[in-house]
Design an enzyme around this catalytic site. Structure first.
Site, short mmCIF file in Angstrom:
data_model
loop_
_atom_site.label_atom_id
_atom_site.label_comp_id
_atom_site.label_asym_id
_atom_site.label_seq_id
_atom_site.Cartn_x
_atom_site.Cartn_y
_atom_site.Cartn_z
N GLN A 1 -113.29 -7.65 -50.00
CA GLN A 1 -113.27 -7.79 -48.55
C GLN A 1 -112.52 -6.68 -47.83
O GLN A 1 -112.73 -6.47 -46.64
CB GLN A 1 -112.67 -9.15 -48.17
CG GLN A 1 -113.53 -10.31 -48.68
CD GLN A 1 -112.96 -11.67 -48.33
OE1 GLN A 1 -112.16 -12.23 -49.06
NE2 GLN A 1 -113.36 -12.22 -47.20
N HIS B 1 -126.14 -4.39 -51.23
CA HIS B 1 -127.05 -3.24 -51.21
C HIS B 1 -128.52 -3.64 -51.35
O HIS B 1 -129.39 -2.91 -50.92
CB HIS B 1 -126.70 -2.27 -52.35
CG HIS B 1 -125.38 -1.59 -52.17
ND1 HIS B 1 -124.80 -0.77 -53.11
CD2 HIS B 1 -124.51 -1.60 -51.13
CE1 HIS B 1 -123.64 -0.33 -52.67
NE2 HIS B 1 -123.44 -0.82 -51.48
N ASP C 1 -118.77 -1.31 -48.69
CA ASP C 1 -118.68 0.08 -49.19
C ASP C 1 -117.39 0.76 -48.71
O ASP C 1 -116.76 1.49 -49.47
CB ASP C 1 -119.88 0.91 -48.72
CG ASP C 1 -121.17 0.49 -49.41
OD1 ASP C 1 -121.15 -0.49 -50.18
OD2 ASP C 1 -122.21 1.15 -49.16
N ARG D 1 -100.56 -11.93 -51.31
CA ARG D 1 -101.57 -12.34 -52.29
C ARG D 1 -102.80 -11.45 -52.13
O ARG D 1 -103.42 -11.42 -51.07
CB ARG D 1 -101.95 -13.82 -52.06
CG ARG D 1 -103.11 -14.25 -52.92
CD ARG D 1 -103.53 -15.70 -52.70
NE ARG D 1 -104.69 -15.94 -53.53
CZ ARG D 1 -105.84 -16.48 -53.12
NH1 ARG D 1 -105.98 -16.89 -51.88
NH2 ARG D 1 -106.84 -16.62 -53.96
N HIS E 1 -111.64 -12.89 -57.57
CA HIS E 1 -112.01 -13.34 -56.22
C HIS E 1 -113.47 -12.92 -55.99
O HIS E 1 -113.78 -12.15 -55.08
CB HIS E 1 -111.06 -12.76 -55.17
CG HIS E 1 -111.01 -13.53 -53.89
ND1 HIS E 1 -109.85 -14.05 -53.37
CD2 HIS E 1 -111.98 -13.87 -53.02
CE1 HIS E 1 -110.11 -14.68 -52.22
NE2 HIS E 1 -111.41 -14.57 -51.98
N ASN F 1 -110.21 -17.78 -57.76
CA ASN F 1 -110.23 -18.23 -56.38
C ASN F 1 -111.46 -19.10 -56.14
O ASN F 1 -112.59 -18.64 -56.26
CB ASN F 1 -110.28 -17.04 -55.42
CG ASN F 1 -110.26 -17.49 -53.97
OD1 ASN F 1 -109.25 -18.02 -53.49
ND2 ASN F 1 -111.38 -17.35 -53.27
N GLU F 2 -111.22 -20.37 -55.85
CA GLU F 2 -112.27 -21.29 -55.39
C GLU F 2 -113.52 -21.34 -56.25
O GLU F 2 -114.62 -20.99 -55.79
CB GLU F 2 -112.68 -20.93 -53.95
CG GLU F 2 -111.54 -20.90 -52.97
CD GLU F 2 -112.00 -20.64 -51.54
OE1 GLU F 2 -113.15 -20.24 -51.35
OE2 GLU F 2 -111.21 -20.85 -50.62
N ASN G 1 -106.53 -23.86 -51.07
CA ASN G 1 -107.08 -23.18 -49.89
C ASN G 1 -107.66 -24.24 -48.98
O ASN G 1 -108.44 -25.08 -49.41
CB ASN G 1 -108.20 -22.20 -50.26
CG ASN G 1 -107.68 -20.97 -50.99
OD1 ASN G 1 -106.47 -20.81 -51.19
ND2 ASN G 1 -108.59 -20.10 -51.36
N TYR H 1 -109.30 -25.06 -44.95
CA TYR H 1 -109.77 -24.55 -43.65
C TYR H 1 -110.12 -25.62 -42.63
O TYR H 1 -109.87 -25.44 -41.45
CB TYR H 1 -110.95 -23.59 -43.84
CG TYR H 1 -110.49 -22.27 -44.43
CD1 TYR H 1 -110.06 -21.24 -43.60
CD2 TYR H 1 -110.43 -22.08 -45.81
CE1 TYR H 1 -109.59 -20.04 -44.11
CE2 TYR H 1 -109.97 -20.88 -46.33
CZ TYR H 1 -109.55 -19.86 -45.48
OH TYR H 1 -109.08 -18.69 -46.00
N GLU I 1 -104.30 -20.25 -49.09
CA GLU I 1 -105.06 -19.75 -47.93
C GLU I 1 -105.12 -20.83 -46.88
O GLU I 1 -105.36 -22.00 -47.18
CB GLU I 1 -106.51 -19.41 -48.28
CG GLU I 1 -106.72 -18.10 -48.97
CD GLU I 1 -108.21 -17.83 -49.28
OE1 GLU I 1 -109.09 -18.29 -48.53
OE2 GLU I 1 -108.45 -17.16 -50.30
C1 PNW Z 1 -112.36 -18.60 -48.52
N1 PNW Z 1 -115.77 -23.96 -47.62
O1 PNW Z 1 -113.69 -18.99 -48.63
C2 PNW Z 1 -112.24 -17.35 -49.36
O2 PNW Z 1 -111.31 -17.48 -50.40
C3 PNW Z 1 -112.00 -16.10 -48.60
O3 PNW Z 1 -112.38 -14.97 -49.34
C4 PNW Z 1 -112.68 -16.18 -47.26
O4 PNW Z 1 -112.64 -14.98 -46.55
C5 PNW Z 1 -112.01 -17.30 -46.48
O5 PNW Z 1 -112.10 -18.52 -47.18
C6 PNW Z 1 -112.53 -17.51 -45.08
O6 PNW Z 1 -113.83 -18.05 -45.08
C7 PNW Z 1 -114.13 -20.23 -48.31
O7 PNW Z 1 -116.95 -24.07 -47.40
C8 PNW Z 1 -115.49 -20.38 -48.18
O8 PNW Z 1 -115.07 -24.96 -47.64
C9 PNW Z 1 -116.03 -21.61 -47.95
C10 PNW Z 1 -115.20 -22.71 -47.84
C11 PNW Z 1 -113.84 -22.57 -47.97
C12 PNW Z 1 -113.31 -21.33 -48.20
#
Ligand code: PNW
Length: 488
Positions: free
Chosen positions: A40, A60, A72, A97, A142, A186-187, A327, A329, A396
């Site tokens: 990223q 690509h 890129d 991190r 990741h 990661n995830e 993580n 969100y 996160e």
């Molecule tokens: C994370 N969901 O992705 C990733 O670890 C990061 O690389 C990303 O940039 C960040 O969250 C923001 O989106 C996720 O659907 C993608 O629950 C999807 C989910 C959660 C985290």
């Protein structure tokens, strides 16, 4: 004085104390961090010997990312790493991190050839961080799998287990003298249960409900083997800790009905328990095993589509964590739903249930990233109860917008609310959460959303060749929280 008066006085006194000190404090040993990931931010996708990863290929050769965006160049952190460390310093946090690009160190993925330039690159970052009193926290994987492993099915092929552990072992050898916190994956839920997206190629379709569970199975084994290697060969001398990071969107029952309450729990077990249970408790969660086995049987499979662990494997996987990386969100309302057609073979139909988000929840720059701070607190409570109060590091949490504006009050408000939810979990629920990591240090390539969604504490000018970074307002806020230990 009469007892009654003493009671009255002490009551008045305690109300007064509460008014003056209306806020919980972050404990002294609570740590703050900021996060990023290699694909990223780094750019330099083919510079100085770096090999191709699946994300280089995906951007690509497919059109899943809007605006033909690629990594890129991205934030060009390959060239701007000193500025990146300065920025971390500016936020005042304790750790950074970031992830290693496997193919920057081993261009073909195999450890038979080391690209010294990649080792130097990460050594420089690590050393500069330490010089600045910032702790490096490394994610080994990741999502940027070496492209060499993609035609063989990547994480669906058991060969990947050894390939990953060889790479991980080299990373401990190269960097483990200075890195004390490691995250293997990661995830995995994201890159396994959305396998098609994460391996996407023009003419290939990977069947959900089969290949994604093979991925899950191999990731859990690779994680466990890596944990054991670290434990056996490095822990005594390097004295670090290792685990993995799982994403968890909170599933709140959509109503008080027993069906919806059960549906929410079912969804938590499919999304989070699938990975957490084998590592922290024992084996896959029962409800997940039972549902997949039952549907597989009805569909005419000779055995469950979810590959089963032997007893020896269950024992080998159990306990392979020094903490739990989380993580988080957003939050969803979950409802019971009619069983999907049995002919439908997929992870989604195995999981069942239905979910949506309330229109009353404040929204952000990304449709589903609704701001629901109490969801984080419920997650922390649920983890405490389900897994006997493990150490949790929030690896996160962050707020997206579409503008990248420097006046990012909504991000500051988001952080205040999620910090407060964390404080309540610590002080009122006695949850063992010890760190909060903000996603992300800077605006970057948001995977299949390209550069349209911006999570950064720092703005990055993607029009400018220098990829100039500028602090958004929330940087000062974060620094003040770290310093004062309170949220306002
Ligand atoms: C994370 N969901 O992705 C990733 O670890 C990061 O690389 C990303 O940039 C960040 O969250 C923001 O989106 C996720 O659907 C993608 O629950 C999807 C989910 C959660 C985290």
């Amino acid at each position: 004085m009469k007892t009654f008066q003493v009671l009255q006085l002490s009551l008045i006194f305690s109300i007064f104390v509460n008014l003056v000190q209306s806020q919980y404090l972050f404990p002294d040993d609570f740590k703050f961090g900021v996060a990023s990931s290699a694909y990223q931010i780094e750019g330099a996708w083919n510079v100085n010997g770096k090999g191709m990863s699946i994300w280089d290929r995906i951007t690509h050769t497919t059109d899943i990312v809007p605006d033909n965006a690629t990594g890129d160049i991205a934030c060009d952190s390959y060239h701007n790493w000193e500025r990146d460390v300065e920025m971390v310093k500016e936020t005042g946090v304790d750790f950074y991190r970031f992830s290693l690009a496997w193919t920057r160190i081993f261009p073909d993925g195999y450890i038979s050839y080391v690209n010294q330039d990649g080792v130097d690159y990460y050594n420089n970052i690590i050393n500069k961080l330490i010089e600045n009193d910032i702790e490096p926290v490394i994610t080994l994987y990741h999502w940027d799998l070496p492209q060499m492993f993609s035609p063989q099915g990547g994480w669906a092929n058991p060969a990947i287990i050894d390939l990953f552990t060889y790479y991980a072992k080299k990373a401990f050898e190269f960097f483990g003298d200075r890195v004390k916190l490691w995250i293997t994956f990661n995830e995995p839920k994201v890159f396994c249960q959305d396998f098609n997206l994460f391996m996407s190629a023009a003419n290939e379709v990977y069947p959900s409900g089969v290949i994604d569970y093979m991925c899950t199975y191999h990731v859990l084994k690779a994680h466990a083997e890596t944990y054991h290697i670290y434990n056996r060969e490095f822990k005594a001398t390097q004295k670090g800790r290792i685990s993995l990071t799982l994403n968890f969107e909170w599933s709140e029952p959509g109503s008080d009905s027993p069906e919806d309450i059960a549906a929410a729990e079912q969804r938590r077990q499919f999304e989070f328990g699938l990975y957490a249970n084998p590592i922290i408790n024992f084996d896959y969660p029962k409800i997940v095993k039972d549902r997949i086995a039952e549907r597989s049987k009805q569909q005419g499979f000779p055995e469950s589509r979810l590959p089963q662990f032997t007893l020896a494997e269950k024992l080998r996987i159990r306990g392979t964590y020094d903490f739990l990386g989380l993580n988080h969100y957003s939050t969803w309302h979950v409802f019971a739903a009619a069983e999907r057609d049995i002919a439908e073979i997929s992870y989604e139909s195995d999981m069942g249930t239905f979910r949506n988000q309330s229109n009353e929840w404040p929204t952000s720059g990304s449709d589903w990233n609704k701001v629901v701070p109490w969801g984080l607190r419920r997650i922390l409570q649920w983890i405490k109860k389900t897994y006997r109060n493990p150490i949790v590091l929030i690896t996160e949490c962050g707020y997206p917008d579409q503008t990248g504006t420097l006046d990012d009050e909504p991000r500051q408000d988001f952080l205040r609310d999620y910090f407060n939810a964390t404080l309540e979990a610590i002080h009122e629920d006695q949850v063992n959460v010890q760190a909060f990591t903000i996603w992300s240090l800077m605006d970057n390539l948001e995977w299949q959303q390209g550069y349209r969604i911006k999570f950064g504490l720092f703005h990055v000018d993607f029009e400018d060749e220098a990829r100039t970074r500028t602090a958004k307002k929330s940087v000062a806020y974060v620094r003040s929280v770290v310093e004062t230990r309170k949220t306002d």
